[in-house]
Each structure stands twice: as C-alpha cells, then as structure tokens.
Design an enzyme around this catalytic site. Structure first.
Site, PDB file in Angstrom:
ATOM      1  N   GLU A  38     125.883  89.278   1.014  1.00 27.62           N
ATOM      2  CA  GLU A  38     125.189  89.589  -0.241  1.00 27.62           C
ATOM      3  C   GLU A  38     123.748  89.934   0.098  1.00 27.62           C
ATOM      4  O   GLU A  38     123.009  89.096   0.618  1.00 27.62           O
ATOM      5  CB  GLU A  38     125.248  88.367  -1.175  1.00 27.62           C
ATOM      6  CG  GLU A  38     124.437  88.523  -2.446  1.00 27.62           C
ATOM      7  CD  GLU A  38     124.349  87.207  -3.233  1.00 27.62           C
ATOM      8  OE1 GLU A  38     125.311  86.404  -3.212  1.00 27.62           O
ATOM      9  OE2 GLU A  38     123.291  86.980  -3.846  1.00 27.62           O
ATOM     10  N   ARG A  42     115.647  92.027  -3.646  1.00 33.56           N
ATOM     11  CA  ARG A  42     114.309  91.451  -3.757  1.00 33.56           C
ATOM     12  C   ARG A  42     113.277  92.190  -2.923  1.00 33.56           C
ATOM     13  O   ARG A  42     112.121  91.776  -2.872  1.00 33.56           O
ATOM     14  CB  ARG A  42     114.324  89.980  -3.302  1.00 33.56           C
ATOM     15  CG  ARG A  42     115.191  89.099  -4.160  1.00 33.56           C
ATOM     16  CD  ARG A  42     115.170  87.661  -3.695  1.00 33.56           C
ATOM     17  NE  ARG A  42     116.331  86.964  -4.207  1.00 33.56           N
ATOM     18  CZ  ARG A  42     116.761  85.782  -3.784  1.00 33.56           C
ATOM     19  NH1 ARG A  42     116.109  85.139  -2.834  1.00 33.56           N
ATOM     20  NH2 ARG A  42     117.829  85.230  -4.310  1.00 33.56           N
ATOM     21  N   THR A  66     120.891  88.957  -6.675  1.00 30.46           N
ATOM     22  CA  THR A  66     119.673  89.001  -7.502  1.00 30.46           C
ATOM     23  C   THR A  66     119.708  90.205  -8.443  1.00 30.46           C
ATOM     24  O   THR A  66     118.710  90.902  -8.637  1.00 30.46           O
ATOM     25  CB  THR A  66     118.389  89.004  -6.639  1.00 30.46           C
ATOM     26  OG1 THR A  66     118.553  88.124  -5.510  1.00 30.46           O
ATOM     27  CG2 THR A  66     117.190  88.488  -7.438  1.00 30.46           C
ATOM     28  N   LYS A 126     128.368  81.836 -10.132  1.00 23.72           N
ATOM     29  CA  LYS A 126     127.365  81.329  -9.196  1.00 23.72           C
ATOM     30  C   LYS A 126     126.701  80.097  -9.827  1.00 23.72           C
ATOM     31  O   LYS A 126     126.480  80.065 -11.042  1.00 23.72           O
ATOM     32  CB  LYS A 126     126.330  82.434  -8.956  1.00 23.72           C
ATOM     33  CG  LYS A 126     125.134  82.021  -8.113  1.00 23.72           C
ATOM     34  CD  LYS A 126     124.382  83.248  -7.627  1.00 23.72           C
ATOM     35  CE  LYS A 126     123.065  82.844  -7.000  1.00 23.72           C
ATOM     36  NZ  LYS A 126     122.738  83.668  -5.835  1.00 23.72           N
TER      37      LYS A 126
HETATM   38  C1  3PG Z   1     120.391  82.974  -3.655  1.00 20.96           C
HETATM   39  O1  3PG Z   1     119.924  83.942  -4.218  1.00 20.96           O
HETATM   40  O2  3PG Z   1     121.569  82.671  -3.728  1.00 20.96           O
HETATM   41  C2  3PG Z   1     119.463  82.065  -2.932  1.00 20.96           C
HETATM   42  O3  3PG Z   1     118.259  82.678  -2.654  1.00 20.96           O
HETATM   43  C3  3PG Z   1     120.050  81.471  -1.710  1.00 20.96           C
HETATM   44  O4  3PG Z   1     119.395  80.268  -1.603  1.00 20.96           O
HETATM   45  P1  3PG Z   1     118.842  79.743  -0.208  1.00 20.96           P
HETATM   46  O5  3PG Z   1     117.804  80.755   0.197  1.00 20.96           O
HETATM   47  O6  3PG Z   1     118.256  78.396  -0.536  1.00 20.96           O
HETATM   48  O7  3PG Z   1     119.985  79.672   0.719  1.00 20.96           O
END
Ligand code: 3PG
Length: 206
Positions: A38, A42, A66, A126
C-alpha cells in the site's frame, strides 16, 4: 473478501518520497514474500511510485493508501492502483470508491462508523490508528457485536505486537510501515527492508 486479499496476512504501508525508490522497494518486498503493498498518497511522487510498481513489477499488487477524497480515488485508479485504503469513510468516498470498482478498504473505529460502513456493504475495514484506538482489546470487544466484520489494524503495529492482532478472529490481516519505514526507504536500505519484511511475511496463523 476480495480475492486479492485472500492469503494475505501483512500489508506493508509505505510512504515513498522519490518515485525512483518504488521499484527497488517493491523488489525487496517481493523477495521477502510480501506481494501486496500500500503506497500512501502522502507525498508528491506517490502516484508516480504506484505507476512504476504497477508497470514494472507485475507480480506485485500495488494499492493506494491515505485515500481521503473522491479525487484521490480517481488519481489512484489512473495511476494503476489495484486496491484502495482510507483511514475513514464518508458518503462521498463511498460513492467514489464503489464507482471505481477497485477493492476498497475504508476505515472505521467506533461502533457508529462500523455500522455506517456495514450499511454501505463493506465487511473488511481498516482499524486506524490501531494502538491509540484500544488495540487488541478494542477489537476483541467489537468481535461479538459485529460478526462478519473483519479488520485490518494499522498504526503502531510492529514486529513485537502484530502477531497478537493476527490471533484475533476478526482480524483478517495487519498493515504497517515497520518493515519499510520512510527513513529506510530514503536511505535505500533494501537489504534491511528485505530482512524485516521477511520476518513480517512469517507472521500469521501457525
Ligand atoms: C497507515 O496509514 O496505515 C499508517 O500510517 C501505518 O501506521 P504505522 O506507520 O504506525 O505503521
């Protein structure tokens, strides 16, 4: 659950600053046995990163994370994303996500959000930010209330706690950046990422 998520236990969530890093990153994840990735929307080069993986690594299933707006849905689909992930859910996102016909994992944490997502027909959600939202204990308490709803917790997961989530009956898979953090990607540490990804790929139900 859509077939591309079947047999998937761990989804690396990667934030790529330079599109040129996308293919070597994808290759490291593939070598480790992780087939899905994924790419978060960003960074300015995230869409180019998705396109590079989609074009050059046919064995990899690249998705966009995102996803916050209907425009993100369109951009991600045009870039070559094969699935979409959002941290939450709105009416506009539901409409855009369903219209684009890609497998879509919206986010939900509270009971009201889960009920709303279920009303729209989603059964894989999610759960973000997982640790800050109560972690395994929250998911354990949601399980009997929402049979048929499976979660992909992300946010604060790592090598040490991911297996605890995967033991829960309502956790279908877990996601996170711990095996491919942004600084390791920026440093081009493909060997280090591969090693961590290999450990992550071994997680799962024994
Ligand atoms: C996401 O978007 O799923 C998170 O940024 C992942 O979280 P992590 O960076 O704490 O693994």
């Amino acid at each position: 659950m859509h077939e591309i998520f079947q047999r998937t236990t761990v989804i690396p969530v990667v934030t790529v600053a330079r599109a040129a890093d996308a293919v070597p990153l994808g290759k490291a994840l593939l070598r480790a046995g992780l087939r899905l990735v994924e790419v978060t929307l960003r960074t300015p080069e995230s869409l180019a990163a998705i396109t590079a993986i989609a074009r050059e690594l046919p064995d990899m299933v690249v998705g966009a994370g995102t996803v916050l707006t209907p425009a993100d849905v369109t951009r991600a689909a045009e870039a070559g994303a094969r699935f979409l992930v959002s941290p939450g859910l709105t009416q506009d996102l539901v409409a855009a996500g369903l219209a684009c016909e890609l497998p879509y994992i919206p986010g939900a944490v509270t009971s009201s959000e889960i009920i709303a997502a279920r009303e729209h027909g989603f059964s894989l959600l999610k759960f973000f930010p997982a640790i800050a939202s109560g972690g395994t204990e929250a998911l354990r308490q949601l399980a009997p209330v929402f049979p048929g709803i499976a979660f992909c917790p992300t946010g604060g997961l790592n090598d040490g706690n991911a297996a605890d989530f995967l033991e829960l009956p309502n956790v279908a898979m877990v996601g996170g950046a711990w095996m491919a953090p942004a600084d390791a990607i920026a440093a081009g540490d493909w060997a280090g990422i591969e090693e961590k990804a290999r450990r992550a790929a071994r997680l799962g139900r024994g």
